[in-house]
Design a protein around this motif. Structure first.
Motif, PDB file in Angstrom:
ATOM      1  N   HIS A 145     -39.731   9.995 -22.397  1.00  0.00           N
ATOM      2  CA  HIS A 145     -40.782   9.220 -23.058  1.00  0.00           C
ATOM      3  C   HIS A 145     -40.276   8.442 -24.262  1.00  0.00           C
ATOM      4  N   THR A 146     -40.939   7.318 -24.520  1.00  0.00           N
ATOM      5  CA  THR A 146     -40.744   6.572 -25.771  1.00  0.00           C
ATOM      6  C   THR A 146     -42.158   6.206 -26.197  1.00  0.00           C
ATOM      7  N   GLU A 147     -42.626   6.779 -27.295  1.00  0.00           N
ATOM      8  CA  GLU A 147     -44.032   6.586 -27.670  1.00  0.00           C
ATOM      9  C   GLU A 147     -44.190   6.344 -29.164  1.00  0.00           C
ATOM     10  N   GLY A 161     -48.245   2.601 -28.445  1.00  0.00           N
ATOM     11  CA  GLY A 161     -47.177   1.870 -27.762  1.00  0.00           C
ATOM     12  C   GLY A 161     -46.324   2.827 -26.963  1.00  0.00           C
ATOM     13  N   GLN A 162     -45.772   2.334 -25.851  1.00  0.00           N
ATOM     14  CA  GLN A 162     -44.919   3.207 -25.037  1.00  0.00           C
ATOM     15  C   GLN A 162     -44.002   2.375 -24.153  1.00  0.00           C
ATOM     16  N   THR A 163     -43.055   3.037 -23.500  1.00  0.00           N
ATOM     17  CA  THR A 163     -42.143   2.291 -22.643  1.00  0.00           C
ATOM     18  C   THR A 163     -42.820   1.956 -21.315  1.00  0.00           C
ATOM     19  N   LEU A 164     -42.483   0.784 -20.815  1.00  0.00           N
ATOM     20  CA  LEU A 164     -43.055   0.349 -19.535  1.00  0.00           C
ATOM     21  C   LEU A 164     -42.159   0.790 -18.383  1.00  0.00           C
ATOM     22  N   VAL A 207     -40.310  -7.343 -24.319  1.00  0.00           N
ATOM     23  CA  VAL A 207     -41.694  -6.879 -24.165  1.00  0.00           C
ATOM     24  C   VAL A 207     -42.448  -7.120 -25.472  1.00  0.00           C
ATOM     25  N   GLU A 209     -45.520  -7.029 -28.439  1.00  0.00           N
ATOM     26  CA  GLU A 209     -46.345  -6.014 -29.116  1.00  0.00           C
ATOM     27  C   GLU A 209     -45.581  -4.700 -29.305  1.00  0.00           C
ATOM     28  N   ASP A 211     -45.053  -2.142 -27.074  1.00  0.00           N
ATOM     29  CA  ASP A 211     -44.465  -1.445 -25.928  1.00  0.00           C
ATOM     30  C   ASP A 211     -42.950  -1.678 -25.880  1.00  0.00           C
ATOM     31  N   SER A 213     -39.188  -1.616 -23.291  1.00  0.00           N
ATOM     32  CA  SER A 213     -38.595  -1.644 -21.956  1.00  0.00           C
ATOM     33  C   SER A 213     -37.092  -1.474 -22.136  1.00  0.00           C
ATOM     34  N   LYS A 258     -39.615  -2.085 -33.525  1.00  0.00           N
ATOM     35  CA  LYS A 258     -40.979  -1.817 -33.041  1.00  0.00           C
ATOM     36  C   LYS A 258     -41.706  -0.827 -33.956  1.00  0.00           C
TER      37      LYS A 258
END
Ligand code: KG4
Ligand code: ZN
Length: 344
Positions: A145-147, A161-164, A207, A209, A211, A213, A258
Protein backbone atom coordinates in the motif's frame (compact mmCIF):
# COMPACT_ATOMS: atom_id res chain seq x y z
CA UNK A 1 -20.42 -6.12 19.46
CA UNK A 2 -20.22 -2.76 21.30
CA UNK A 3 -19.90 -2.32 25.00
CA UNK A 4 -18.22 0.95 26.03
CA UNK A 5 -15.76 -0.01 28.78
CA UNK A 6 -13.55 3.12 28.83
CA UNK A 7 -11.04 0.92 30.69
CA UNK A 8 -7.74 -0.27 29.28
CA UNK A 9 -6.78 -3.91 29.71
CA UNK A 10 -4.14 -6.43 28.79
CA UNK A 11 -4.41 -7.60 25.19
CA UNK A 12 -2.53 -10.26 23.24
CA UNK A 13 -2.36 -9.40 19.52
CA UNK A 14 -1.41 -11.53 16.54
CA UNK A 15 -0.21 -10.27 13.13
CA UNK A 16 0.06 -12.72 10.23
CA UNK A 17 -1.09 -10.78 7.16
CA UNK A 18 1.94 -11.40 4.96
CA UNK A 19 5.29 -13.06 5.63
CA UNK A 20 5.98 -12.17 9.27
CA UNK A 21 4.46 -14.05 12.20
CA UNK A 22 4.23 -11.72 15.16
CA UNK A 23 2.68 -11.56 18.61
CA UNK A 24 2.64 -8.65 21.06
CA UNK A 25 1.20 -8.00 24.50
CA UNK A 26 -0.02 -4.57 25.59
CA UNK A 27 -1.17 -3.44 29.06
CA UNK A 28 -2.91 -0.11 29.55
CA UNK A 29 -1.58 1.15 26.22
CA UNK A 30 2.07 0.16 26.93
CA UNK A 31 3.77 -2.55 24.88
CA UNK A 32 5.15 -5.31 27.16
CA UNK A 33 6.49 -7.59 24.43
CA UNK A 34 6.70 -7.76 20.63
CA UNK A 35 8.06 -10.91 19.00
CA UNK A 36 8.49 -11.21 15.22
CA UNK A 37 9.51 -14.33 13.27
CA UNK A 38 10.55 -13.52 9.70
CA UNK A 39 10.24 -16.02 6.89
CA UNK A 40 13.30 -16.42 4.70
CA UNK A 41 11.72 -19.12 2.49
CA UNK A 42 10.66 -16.42 -0.01
CA UNK A 43 14.09 -14.90 -0.69
CA UNK A 44 14.80 -16.82 -3.87
CA UNK A 45 11.37 -16.28 -5.38
CA UNK A 46 11.44 -12.47 -5.79
CA UNK A 47 8.24 -12.10 -3.77
CA UNK A 48 6.10 -13.78 -1.12
CA UNK A 49 4.80 -17.24 -2.11
CA UNK A 50 1.37 -17.39 -0.39
CA UNK A 51 1.32 -21.16 0.18
CA UNK A 52 4.80 -21.14 1.73
CA UNK A 53 3.82 -18.15 3.87
CA UNK A 54 0.78 -19.86 5.42
CA UNK A 55 2.80 -23.00 6.15
CA UNK A 56 5.55 -20.98 7.82
CA UNK A 57 2.92 -19.10 9.92
CA UNK A 58 1.60 -22.47 11.11
CA UNK A 59 5.00 -23.57 12.33
CA UNK A 60 5.91 -20.18 13.89
CA UNK A 61 2.70 -19.23 15.64
CA UNK A 62 2.90 -21.38 18.79
CA UNK A 63 6.53 -20.51 19.69
CA UNK A 64 5.97 -16.82 18.83
CA UNK A 65 2.87 -16.51 21.06
CA UNK A 66 4.66 -18.44 23.85
CA UNK A 67 7.66 -16.13 23.69
CA UNK A 68 5.51 -12.98 23.68
CA UNK A 69 3.73 -14.16 26.84
CA UNK A 70 7.05 -15.09 28.48
CA UNK A 71 8.64 -11.72 27.66
CA UNK A 72 5.56 -9.97 29.06
CA UNK A 73 5.83 -12.19 32.18
CA UNK A 74 2.17 -13.08 31.89
CA UNK A 75 0.08 -16.23 31.75
CA UNK A 76 -2.71 -16.71 29.25
CA UNK A 77 -5.32 -16.39 32.04
CA UNK A 78 -4.15 -12.80 32.65
CA UNK A 79 -5.08 -11.67 29.13
CA UNK A 80 -8.31 -9.62 28.87
CA UNK A 81 -8.80 -9.83 25.09
CA UNK A 82 -7.28 -11.40 21.98
CA UNK A 83 -6.69 -9.34 18.82
CA UNK A 84 -5.84 -10.37 15.28
CA UNK A 85 -5.26 -8.78 11.88
CA UNK A 86 -8.43 -9.36 9.90
CA UNK A 87 -7.04 -7.87 6.64
CA UNK A 88 -5.92 -6.71 4.19
CA UNK A 89 -3.37 -9.39 3.40
CA UNK A 90 -2.93 -12.90 2.07
CA UNK A 91 -5.96 -15.08 2.81
CA UNK A 92 -4.07 -18.20 3.90
CA UNK A 93 -1.74 -16.16 6.14
CA UNK A 94 -4.58 -14.14 7.70
CA UNK A 95 -6.56 -17.32 8.46
CA UNK A 96 -3.72 -18.73 10.61
CA UNK A 97 -3.65 -15.67 12.91
CA UNK A 98 -7.43 -15.20 12.93
CA UNK A 99 -8.17 -18.82 13.84
CA UNK A 100 -5.45 -18.90 16.48
CA UNK A 101 -6.82 -15.77 18.17
CA UNK A 102 -10.35 -17.14 18.01
CA UNK A 103 -9.21 -20.41 19.57
CA UNK A 104 -7.61 -18.50 22.46
CA UNK A 105 -10.72 -16.31 22.93
CA UNK A 106 -12.99 -19.34 22.88
CA UNK A 107 -10.83 -21.35 25.29
CA UNK A 108 -10.50 -18.51 27.82
CA UNK A 109 -13.96 -16.95 27.38
CA UNK A 110 -12.34 -13.55 26.68
CA UNK A 111 -13.40 -11.13 23.92
CA UNK A 112 -11.95 -10.97 20.44
CA UNK A 113 -10.83 -7.78 18.63
CA UNK A 114 -10.37 -7.54 14.86
CA UNK A 115 -7.86 -5.03 13.50
CA UNK A 116 -7.37 -3.48 10.06
CA UNK A 117 -3.66 -3.81 9.21
CA UNK A 118 -3.51 -0.41 7.45
CA UNK A 119 -5.14 1.44 10.34
CA UNK A 120 -2.67 -0.27 12.68
CA UNK A 121 0.43 0.78 10.68
CA UNK A 122 -0.39 4.41 11.53
CA UNK A 123 -1.09 3.69 15.20
CA UNK A 124 2.52 2.47 15.52
CA UNK A 125 3.21 6.18 16.16
CA UNK A 126 1.45 5.88 19.52
CA UNK A 127 3.79 3.21 20.92
CA UNK A 128 6.71 5.51 21.81
CA UNK A 129 7.21 9.22 22.50
CA UNK A 130 6.94 11.72 20.89
CA UNK A 131 3.39 11.06 19.70
CA UNK A 132 1.77 13.20 17.02
CA UNK A 133 -1.27 15.24 17.97
CA UNK A 134 -4.57 15.05 16.12
CA UNK A 135 -5.24 16.08 13.45
CA UNK A 136 -2.13 15.04 11.53
CA UNK A 137 -1.23 13.73 8.08
CA UNK A 138 0.16 10.22 7.70
CA UNK A 139 1.92 8.69 4.71
CA UNK A 140 1.84 4.88 4.87
CA UNK A 141 4.31 3.20 2.54
CA UNK A 142 4.46 -0.58 2.68
CA UNK A 143 4.90 -3.56 0.38
CA UNK A 144 1.23 -3.56 -0.59
CA UNK A 145 0.00 0.00 0.00
CA UNK A 146 0.83 3.67 -0.47
CA UNK A 147 -1.71 5.84 1.33
CA UNK A 148 -2.13 9.43 2.47
CA UNK A 149 -4.45 9.55 5.47
CA UNK A 150 -5.76 12.42 7.57
CA UNK A 151 -5.79 11.26 11.20
CA UNK A 152 -8.58 12.92 13.19
CA UNK A 153 -8.48 10.38 16.03
CA UNK A 154 -6.93 6.92 16.57
CA UNK A 155 -9.77 5.23 14.73
CA UNK A 156 -10.94 8.21 12.70
CA UNK A 157 -8.83 7.89 9.60
CA UNK A 158 -9.69 9.57 6.31
CA UNK A 159 -8.00 8.22 3.17
CA UNK A 160 -7.22 11.14 0.81
CA UNK A 161 -4.75 9.58 -1.65
CA UNK A 162 -3.42 6.19 -2.68
CA UNK A 163 -1.54 4.33 -5.38
CA UNK A 164 -3.39 3.44 -8.54
CA UNK A 165 -1.09 0.49 -9.26
CA UNK A 166 2.13 -0.66 -7.54
CA UNK A 167 2.87 0.32 -3.95
CA UNK A 168 6.12 2.14 -3.09
CA UNK A 169 7.51 -1.02 -1.46
CA UNK A 170 6.56 -3.02 -4.53
CA UNK A 171 8.48 -0.52 -6.69
CA UNK A 172 11.58 -1.08 -4.50
CA UNK A 173 11.12 -4.86 -4.59
CA UNK A 174 10.42 -5.16 -8.34
CA UNK A 175 13.26 -2.81 -9.36
CA UNK A 176 15.54 -4.66 -6.92
CA UNK A 177 14.65 -7.95 -8.57
CA UNK A 178 15.75 -6.50 -11.95
CA UNK A 179 19.08 -5.65 -10.32
CA UNK A 180 19.41 -9.21 -8.99
CA UNK A 181 18.77 -8.30 -5.34
CA UNK A 182 16.99 -10.78 -3.02
CA UNK A 183 13.41 -10.17 -1.81
CA UNK A 184 12.54 -7.87 -0.10
CA UNK A 185 14.89 -5.53 -1.96
CA UNK A 186 14.09 -2.29 -0.08
CA UNK A 187 16.75 -2.70 2.66
CA UNK A 188 19.42 -3.78 0.12
CA UNK A 189 18.65 -0.80 -2.15
CA UNK A 190 18.86 1.53 0.86
CA UNK A 191 22.32 0.14 1.71
CA UNK A 192 23.73 0.08 -1.85
CA UNK A 193 22.38 3.56 -2.67
CA UNK A 194 24.63 5.02 0.05
CA UNK A 195 27.61 4.13 -2.13
CA UNK A 196 26.12 5.64 -5.30
CA UNK A 197 24.73 8.85 -6.77
CA UNK A 198 21.35 9.44 -8.47
CA UNK A 199 22.99 10.03 -11.85
CA UNK A 200 20.31 8.31 -13.94
CA UNK A 201 17.04 10.11 -14.29
CA UNK A 202 13.86 8.07 -14.29
CA UNK A 203 10.44 9.56 -14.98
CA UNK A 204 8.27 10.64 -12.08
CA UNK A 205 4.63 9.63 -12.19
CA UNK A 206 2.24 12.09 -13.78
CA UNK A 207 -0.79 11.09 -11.73
CA UNK A 208 -2.54 14.30 -10.66
CA UNK A 209 -3.67 15.32 -7.18
CA UNK A 210 -2.91 13.07 -4.22
CA UNK A 211 -2.79 9.65 -5.88
CA UNK A 212 0.37 7.77 -6.81
CA UNK A 213 1.56 5.46 -9.58
CA UNK A 214 4.81 3.48 -9.55
CA UNK A 215 4.31 1.03 -12.40
CA UNK A 216 5.81 3.49 -14.94
CA UNK A 217 9.07 3.64 -12.98
CA UNK A 218 9.33 -0.16 -13.00
CA UNK A 219 8.91 -0.25 -16.80
CA UNK A 220 11.35 2.65 -17.31
CA UNK A 221 14.01 0.87 -15.23
CA UNK A 222 13.43 -2.39 -17.12
CA UNK A 223 13.90 -0.80 -20.58
CA UNK A 224 16.81 1.36 -19.40
CA UNK A 225 18.76 -1.65 -18.10
CA UNK A 226 17.91 -3.73 -21.19
CA UNK A 227 19.17 -1.00 -23.57
CA UNK A 228 22.34 -0.26 -21.62
CA UNK A 229 23.22 -3.97 -21.33
CA UNK A 230 23.06 -4.21 -25.13
CA UNK A 231 25.88 -1.63 -25.27
CA UNK A 232 27.82 -3.00 -22.30
CA UNK A 233 27.08 -6.48 -20.90
CA UNK A 234 28.65 -5.47 -17.55
CA UNK A 235 26.53 -2.32 -17.22
CA UNK A 236 24.44 -3.68 -14.33
CA UNK A 237 27.38 -4.84 -12.22
CA UNK A 238 29.38 -1.67 -12.92
CA UNK A 239 26.51 0.70 -12.06
CA UNK A 240 24.53 -1.07 -9.34
CA UNK A 241 25.05 1.58 -6.66
CA UNK A 242 24.18 4.49 -8.97
CA UNK A 243 21.14 2.60 -10.24
CA UNK A 244 19.86 1.93 -6.71
CA UNK A 245 20.54 5.57 -5.74
CA UNK A 246 18.61 6.79 -8.81
CA UNK A 247 15.63 4.47 -8.23
CA UNK A 248 15.46 5.35 -4.53
CA UNK A 249 15.71 9.09 -5.22
CA UNK A 250 12.86 8.95 -7.76
CA UNK A 251 10.56 7.11 -5.34
CA UNK A 252 11.44 9.30 -2.34
CA UNK A 253 11.00 12.52 -4.36
CA UNK A 254 7.47 11.56 -5.42
CA UNK A 255 6.49 10.52 -1.89
CA UNK A 256 7.76 13.77 -0.36
CA UNK A 257 6.17 15.95 -3.05
CA UNK A 258 2.71 14.39 -2.68
CA UNK A 259 2.90 14.45 1.11
CA UNK A 260 3.70 18.17 1.11
CA UNK A 261 0.90 18.82 -1.38
CA UNK A 262 -1.55 16.97 0.89
CA UNK A 263 -0.31 18.82 3.99
CA UNK A 264 -0.73 22.18 2.25
CA UNK A 265 -4.17 21.31 1.00
CA UNK A 266 -5.40 20.00 4.36
CA UNK A 267 -3.61 22.72 6.33
CA UNK A 268 -1.80 20.18 8.54
CA UNK A 269 1.49 20.89 10.33
CA UNK A 270 2.22 17.48 11.84
CA UNK A 271 3.34 14.74 9.46
CA UNK A 272 4.03 11.08 10.21
CA UNK A 273 5.27 8.27 7.98
CA UNK A 274 4.72 4.59 8.59
CA UNK A 275 5.10 1.16 6.95
CA UNK A 276 8.23 -0.74 5.89
CA UNK A 277 9.41 1.85 3.35
CA UNK A 278 9.32 4.58 6.02
CA UNK A 279 12.56 3.03 7.36
CA UNK A 280 14.30 4.16 4.15
CA UNK A 281 17.12 6.52 5.07
CA UNK A 282 16.79 8.82 2.07
CA UNK A 283 13.01 9.11 2.40
CA UNK A 284 13.48 10.02 6.09
CA UNK A 285 16.14 12.59 5.23
CA UNK A 286 14.20 14.20 2.36
CA UNK A 287 10.95 14.27 4.35
CA UNK A 288 12.78 15.78 7.34
CA UNK A 289 14.27 18.52 5.21
CA UNK A 290 10.92 19.29 3.48
CA UNK A 291 9.24 19.49 6.90
CA UNK A 292 11.97 21.75 8.28
CA UNK A 293 11.68 24.07 5.28
CA UNK A 294 7.92 24.39 5.69
CA UNK A 295 8.01 24.65 9.50
CA UNK A 296 6.33 21.28 10.08
CA UNK A 297 6.95 18.53 12.64
CA UNK A 298 7.92 15.08 11.36
CA UNK A 299 7.16 11.91 13.35
CA UNK A 300 9.11 8.73 12.63
CA UNK A 301 8.39 5.46 14.40
CA UNK A 302 11.20 3.19 15.52
CA UNK A 303 12.11 0.80 12.62
CA UNK A 304 10.85 -2.30 14.50
CA UNK A 305 7.37 -0.71 14.51
CA UNK A 306 7.50 0.36 10.82
CA UNK A 307 7.84 -3.07 9.23
CA UNK A 308 5.09 -5.57 9.98
CA UNK A 309 4.76 -6.26 13.71
CA UNK A 310 2.07 -7.17 16.23
CA UNK A 311 2.80 -4.20 18.53
CA UNK A 312 0.94 -1.91 16.11
CA UNK A 313 -1.96 -4.40 16.02
CA UNK A 314 -1.96 -4.39 19.84
CA UNK A 315 -2.03 -0.56 19.86
CA UNK A 316 -5.03 -0.48 17.50
CA UNK A 317 -6.70 -3.16 19.64
CA UNK A 318 -6.07 -1.04 22.74
CA UNK A 319 -8.16 1.81 21.27
CA UNK A 320 -10.89 -0.62 20.23
CA UNK A 321 -10.89 -2.21 23.69
CA UNK A 322 -11.40 1.23 25.26
CA UNK A 323 -14.51 1.62 23.11
CA UNK A 324 -15.69 -1.92 23.79
CA UNK A 325 -15.50 -2.59 20.05
CA UNK A 326 -15.30 -6.40 20.07
CA UNK A 327 -15.56 -8.84 17.17
CA UNK A 328 -17.81 -11.76 16.64
CA UNK A 329 -16.30 -15.25 16.74
CA UNK A 330 -17.35 -15.68 13.12
CA UNK A 331 -15.45 -12.57 11.88
CA UNK A 332 -13.70 -13.99 8.83
CA UNK A 333 -10.24 -13.10 7.55
CA UNK A 334 -10.69 -10.56 4.76
CA UNK A 335 -7.86 -10.20 2.17
CA UNK A 336 -9.25 -6.93 0.73
CA UNK A 337 -10.58 -5.48 3.96
CA UNK A 338 -11.51 -1.81 3.47
CA UNK A 339 -11.00 0.97 5.97
CA UNK A 340 -14.07 1.73 8.05
CA UNK A 341 -15.80 5.03 7.42
CA UNK A 342 -14.13 7.82 9.37
CA UNK A 343 -17.02 8.43 11.74
CA UNK A 344 -16.53 6.17 14.75
O1 KG4 B 1 5.14 -2.69 6.11
P1 KG4 B 1 5.87 -3.86 5.59
O2 KG4 B 1 6.83 -4.58 6.52
O3 KG4 B 1 4.90 -4.96 5.05
C1 KG4 B 1 3.72 -4.71 4.35
O4 KG4 B 1 2.69 -4.44 4.99
O5 KG4 B 1 3.83 -4.75 3.10
O6 KG4 B 1 6.66 -3.36 4.28
C2 KG4 B 1 7.46 -4.19 3.53
C3 KG4 B 1 8.10 -3.35 2.44
C4 KG4 B 1 8.89 -4.19 1.42
O7 KG4 B 1 8.48 -3.78 0.14
C5 KG4 B 1 10.33 -3.78 1.70
O8 KG4 B 1 11.17 -3.84 0.55
C6 KG4 B 1 10.16 -2.36 2.20
O9 KG4 B 1 9.01 -2.41 3.01
N1 KG4 B 1 11.31 -1.87 2.98
C7 KG4 B 1 12.12 -0.87 2.57
C8 KG4 B 1 13.11 -0.73 3.57
N2 KG4 B 1 12.87 -1.64 4.55
C9 KG4 B 1 11.76 -2.34 4.18
N3 KG4 B 1 12.07 -0.10 1.47
C10 KG4 B 1 13.02 0.85 1.33
N4 KG4 B 1 14.03 1.02 2.22
C11 KG4 B 1 14.10 0.28 3.34
N5 KG4 B 1 15.09 0.48 4.23
ZN1 ZN C 1 2.21 -3.93 6.67
Amino acid sequence: MKNETGKAGTILAIESSCDDTSCAVISDGKIRSNVVANQDVHQNFGGVVPELASRAHLSHIVPVVDEALKKATLKIEQIDAFAFTRGPGLLGSLIVGAQFAKGLALATGKPLIEVNHMEAHILAHFIDEPKPEFPFLNLTVSGGHTELVVMRGPLEQELIGQTLDDAAGEAFDKCGKMLGLPYPAGPAIDKLAKKGKPVFSFPESKVPELDFSFSGLKTAVLYFIRDRIKENPDFLEENKSDLTASIQYTIAKTLVKKTMLAADREGLDDIAISGGVSVNSQLREMMRSACEKSGRMLFLASPEYCTDNAAMIAMAAHYKFLKGDFADLNAAASPRLKRRSTAS
